[in-house]
Design a protein around this motif. Structure first.
Motif, PDB file in Angstrom:
ATOM      1  N   THR A 190      19.402  37.656  36.402  1.00  0.00           N
ATOM      2  CA  THR A 190      18.878  36.468  35.474  1.00  0.00           C
ATOM      3  C   THR A 190      19.598  35.200  35.950  1.00  0.00           C
ATOM      4  O   THR A 190      20.721  35.315  36.244  1.00  0.00           O
ATOM      5  CB  THR A 190      19.289  37.046  34.035  1.00  0.00           C
ATOM      6  N   PRO A 191      18.957  34.171  35.885  1.00  0.00           N
ATOM      7  CA  PRO A 191      19.697  32.988  36.108  1.00  0.00           C
ATOM      8  C   PRO A 191      20.918  32.562  35.624  1.00  0.00           C
ATOM      9  O   PRO A 191      21.894  31.960  36.389  1.00  0.00           O
ATOM     10  CB  PRO A 191      18.459  31.732  36.052  1.00  0.00           C
ATOM     11  N   TYR A 192      21.225  33.031  34.250  1.00  0.00           N
ATOM     12  CA  TYR A 192      22.612  32.493  33.886  1.00  0.00           C
ATOM     13  C   TYR A 192      23.370  33.330  34.093  1.00  0.00           C
ATOM     14  O   TYR A 192      24.702  33.137  33.788  1.00  0.00           O
ATOM     15  CB  TYR A 192      22.221  32.458  32.246  1.00  0.00           C
ATOM     16  N   ARG A 193      23.135  34.656  34.882  1.00  0.00           N
ATOM     17  CA  ARG A 193      24.132  35.228  35.535  1.00  0.00           C
ATOM     18  C   ARG A 193      24.339  35.221  36.981  1.00  0.00           C
ATOM     19  O   ARG A 193      25.175  35.935  37.612  1.00  0.00           O
ATOM     20  CB  ARG A 193      24.153  36.840  35.093  1.00  0.00           C
ATOM     21  N   ASN A 194      23.635  34.197  37.555  1.00  0.00           N
ATOM     22  CA  ASN A 194      23.622  33.937  39.019  1.00  0.00           C
ATOM     23  C   ASN A 194      25.230  33.729  39.549  1.00  0.00           C
ATOM     24  O   ASN A 194      25.377  34.189  40.619  1.00  0.00           O
ATOM     25  CB  ASN A 194      22.696  32.838  39.318  1.00  0.00           C
ATOM     26  N   ALA A 195      25.759  32.757  38.961  1.00  0.00           N
ATOM     27  CA  ALA A 195      27.117  32.355  39.174  1.00  0.00           C
ATOM     28  C   ALA A 195      27.890  33.793  39.172  1.00  0.00           C
ATOM     29  O   ALA A 195      28.832  33.782  39.998  1.00  0.00           O
ATOM     30  CB  ALA A 195      27.698  31.393  38.400  1.00  0.00           C
ATOM     31  N   ALA A 196      27.958  34.526  38.202  1.00  0.00           N
ATOM     32  CA  ALA A 196      28.778  35.578  37.942  1.00  0.00           C
ATOM     33  C   ALA A 196      28.533  36.518  39.247  1.00  0.00           C
ATOM     34  O   ALA A 196      29.554  37.280  39.685  1.00  0.00           O
ATOM     35  CB  ALA A 196      28.442  36.400  36.530  1.00  0.00           C
ATOM     36  N   LEU A 197      27.259  36.923  39.540  1.00  0.00           N
ATOM     37  CA  LEU A 197      27.088  37.564  40.696  1.00  0.00           C
ATOM     38  C   LEU A 197      27.466  37.097  41.903  1.00  0.00           C
ATOM     39  O   LEU A 197      28.066  38.056  42.696  1.00  0.00           O
ATOM     40  CB  LEU A 197      25.266  37.861  40.813  1.00  0.00           C
ATOM     41  N   LEU A 198      27.203  35.817  42.106  1.00  0.00           N
ATOM     42  CA  LEU A 198      27.773  35.240  43.482  1.00  0.00           C
ATOM     43  C   LEU A 198      29.049  35.420  43.446  1.00  0.00           C
ATOM     44  O   LEU A 198      30.013  35.838  44.479  1.00  0.00           O
ATOM     45  CB  LEU A 198      27.538  33.806  43.396  1.00  0.00           C
ATOM     46  N   GLN A 199      30.151  35.303  42.314  1.00  0.00           N
ATOM     47  CA  GLN A 199      31.567  35.302  42.458  1.00  0.00           C
ATOM     48  C   GLN A 199      31.908  36.840  42.811  1.00  0.00           C
ATOM     49  O   GLN A 199      32.806  36.970  43.548  1.00  0.00           O
ATOM     50  CB  GLN A 199      32.123  34.899  41.008  1.00  0.00           C
ATOM     51  N   SER A 200      31.057  37.793  42.110  1.00  0.00           N
ATOM     52  CA  SER A 200      31.419  39.271  42.507  1.00  0.00           C
ATOM     53  C   SER A 200      31.087  39.627  43.975  1.00  0.00           C
ATOM     54  O   SER A 200      31.840  40.270  44.692  1.00  0.00           O
ATOM     55  CB  SER A 200      30.544  40.089  41.534  1.00  0.00           C
ATOM     56  N   LEU A 201      30.177  39.127  44.393  1.00  0.00           N
ATOM     57  CA  LEU A 201      29.773  39.301  45.799  1.00  0.00           C
ATOM     58  C   LEU A 201      30.757  38.741  46.613  1.00  0.00           C
ATOM     59  O   LEU A 201      31.443  39.387  47.658  1.00  0.00           O
ATOM     60  CB  LEU A 201      28.419  38.463  46.229  1.00  0.00           C
ATOM     61  N   LEU A 202      31.508  37.674  46.374  1.00  0.00           N
ATOM     62  CA  LEU A 202      32.468  36.846  47.137  1.00  0.00           C
ATOM     63  C   LEU A 202      34.051  37.820  47.112  1.00  0.00           C
ATOM     64  O   LEU A 202      34.606  37.595  48.049  1.00  0.00           O
ATOM     65  CB  LEU A 202      32.664  35.500  46.785  1.00  0.00           C
ATOM     66  N   GLN A 203      34.013  38.205  45.769  1.00  0.00           N
ATOM     67  CA  GLN A 203      35.252  39.134  45.601  1.00  0.00           C
ATOM     68  C   GLN A 203      35.121  40.606  46.559  1.00  0.00           C
ATOM     69  O   GLN A 203      36.101  40.951  46.729  1.00  0.00           O
ATOM     70  CB  GLN A 203      35.439  39.666  44.209  1.00  0.00           C
ATOM     71  N   CYS A 204      33.789  41.136  46.477  1.00  0.00           N
ATOM     72  CA  CYS A 204      33.433  42.567  47.083  1.00  0.00           C
ATOM     73  C   CYS A 204      33.644  42.668  48.530  1.00  0.00           C
ATOM     74  O   CYS A 204      33.844  43.691  49.070  1.00  0.00           O
ATOM     75  CB  CYS A 204      32.320  43.190  46.276  1.00  0.00           C
ATOM     76  N   LEU A 205      32.746  41.846  49.199  1.00  0.00           N
ATOM     77  CA  LEU A 205      32.179  41.726  50.446  1.00  0.00           C
ATOM     78  C   LEU A 205      33.335  41.647  51.347  1.00  0.00           C
ATOM     79  O   LEU A 205      34.398  40.931  51.180  1.00  0.00           O
ATOM     80  CB  LEU A 205      31.311  40.691  50.819  1.00  0.00           C
ATOM     81  N   GLN A 206      33.243  42.354  52.488  1.00  0.00           N
ATOM     82  CA  GLN A 206      34.321  42.170  53.434  1.00  0.00           C
ATOM     83  C   GLN A 206      34.116  40.592  54.431  1.00  0.00           C
ATOM     84  O   GLN A 206      32.945  40.203  54.165  1.00  0.00           O
ATOM     85  CB  GLN A 206      34.009  43.320  54.742  1.00  0.00           C
ATOM     86  N   PRO A 207      35.033  40.156  55.011  1.00  0.00           N
ATOM     87  CA  PRO A 207      35.023  38.802  55.494  1.00  0.00           C
ATOM     88  C   PRO A 207      33.707  38.531  56.508  1.00  0.00           C
ATOM     89  O   PRO A 207      33.100  37.619  56.608  1.00  0.00           O
ATOM     90  CB  PRO A 207      36.297  38.558  56.230  1.00  0.00           C
ATOM     91  N   THR A 208      33.569  39.705  57.305  1.00  0.00           N
ATOM     92  CA  THR A 208      32.517  39.529  58.266  1.00  0.00           C
ATOM     93  C   THR A 208      30.992  39.822  57.842  1.00  0.00           C
ATOM     94  O   THR A 208      29.908  39.711  58.520  1.00  0.00           O
ATOM     95  CB  THR A 208      32.686  40.341  59.504  1.00  0.00           C
TER      96      THR A 208
END
Length: 253
Positions: A190-208
C-alpha cells in the motif's frame, strides 16, 4: 478490461491525461461498446467510462450502465481459492447467459492479476463463455521489464507481513530463494507503507542482492531505480523516487 494506472494518483487540481494516450484503440472501442460490468469498484468504473466517453461514444449513458461489484472480502484476500462461492459468482454472470457481453474491471491495471476477478474468469470458462483479455498496462510486467532482473523466471508474491519481525523473516526467505534459484521476487505494498517496506528491504538484504523499485508506473513522474543493496544505502536513489505513489518492488541477483 485493463484500465490506466493513474487511478487515485492525479491531484484534484490537475487534469487526467487523455485516455487514448494510455490505452489502445481496440480496448477503448470494446469498453465503449459494453454496458454490463463486474467491477472491483463501481465508482472508479464510472470514472473510467466517463474518460472513455470523451474519446469514444458510449453505447449506454453512465446512468444506464449495469455495474455489479465484487464482494468486499475478496478485494485484499483475492478470490483465487477454488472454494469461492461458485453459485454467487455464476449469478453475477447472468447477463452473459441472456446474450450480453460483459467486462471485468479493476480500479487500475489488469483485473485478476494482483487484483480480484479470477473467480469470475473461472466461472466464465465453466459456463463455456469465451474469455478475451484486452491489451493494457500490467504494472508488475512494466516493473520487471525496467528492473534488469531475471525476466524469464519470476514470481509475484504479493504483500509481505506488516509486523516488523515477521516482515524481516519473510523478506529474508524471499531473498534466499532468489539467490538460490535466480528467480526474481516481485512484491507490492500500500503506498503509505512503501517507505517502511523499502527501509526493511535495505536492512534485510545482503549487500550484493539487487533491489529494483518502480514508482508511479504509467504516470508522467514514473521512476525506476535498480541497484545492489550496497548502492542503495546512501539514500540517493530512494530520494529520486516518488514513494507516495503505487510501487512495485523486485529482488534478485
Amino acid at each position: 478490461m485493463p484500465t490506466p494506472l493513474d487511478f487515485g494518483c492525479i491531484p484534484d487540481d490537475q487534469p487526467a491525461a487523455s485516455i487514448d494516450l494510455l490505452l489502445p484503440g481496440e480496448t477503448l472501442a470494446v469498453s465503449a461498446r459494453l454496458s454490463h460490468w463486474i467491477a472491483e469498484n463501481a465508482k472508479s468504473t464510472r470514472a473510467f467510462l466517463k474518460r472513455v466517453g470523451t474519446v469514444r461514444p458510449l453505447s449506454s449513458p453512465l446512468q444506464a450502465q449495469q455495474i455489479v461489484e465484487l464482494p468486499r472480502q475478496v478485494h485484499k484476500k483475492g478470490d483465487h481459492d477454488p472454494r469461492t462461492d461458485e453459485a454467487r459468482t455464476r449469478a453475477m454472470l447472468a447477463p452473459l447467459l441472456s446474450g450480453q457481453d460483459m467486462g471485468l474491471i479493476s480500479e487500475a491495471g489488469m483485473p485478476a492479476i494482483a487484483d480480484p476477478g479470477s473467480s469470475i474468469v473461472r466461472a466464465a470458462h465453466s459456463l463455456g463463455v469465451e474469455v478475451l483479455p484486452l491489451t493494457g498496462p500490467v504494472s508488475l510486467m512494466l516493473a520487471l521489464a525496467a528492473s534488469g532482473l531475471h525476466g524469464q523466471d519470476f514470481a509475484f508474491v504479493g504483500y509481505v507481513p506488516q509486523e516488523p519481525a515477521q516482515r524481516s523473516r519473510r523478506l529474508k526467505e524471499l531473498e534466499a530463494h532468489a539467490l538460490r534459484t535466480g528467480q526474481t521476487q516481485i512484491l507490492i505494498e500500500t503506498p503509505y507503507r512503501n517507505a517502511a517496506l523499502l527501509q526493511s528491504l535495505l536492512q534485510c538484504l545482503q549487500p550484493t542482492t539487487r533491489l529494483a523499485v518502480s514508482c508511479g508506473l504509467g504516470l508522467p513522474q514514473q521512476r525506476t531505480r535498480s541497484a545492489t543493496q550496497a548502492n542503495w544505502q546512501s539514500g540517493k536513489l530512494a530520494a529520486t523516487l516518488p514513494m507516495d505513489l503505487p510501487a512495485v518492488f523486485l529482488i534478485g541477483r
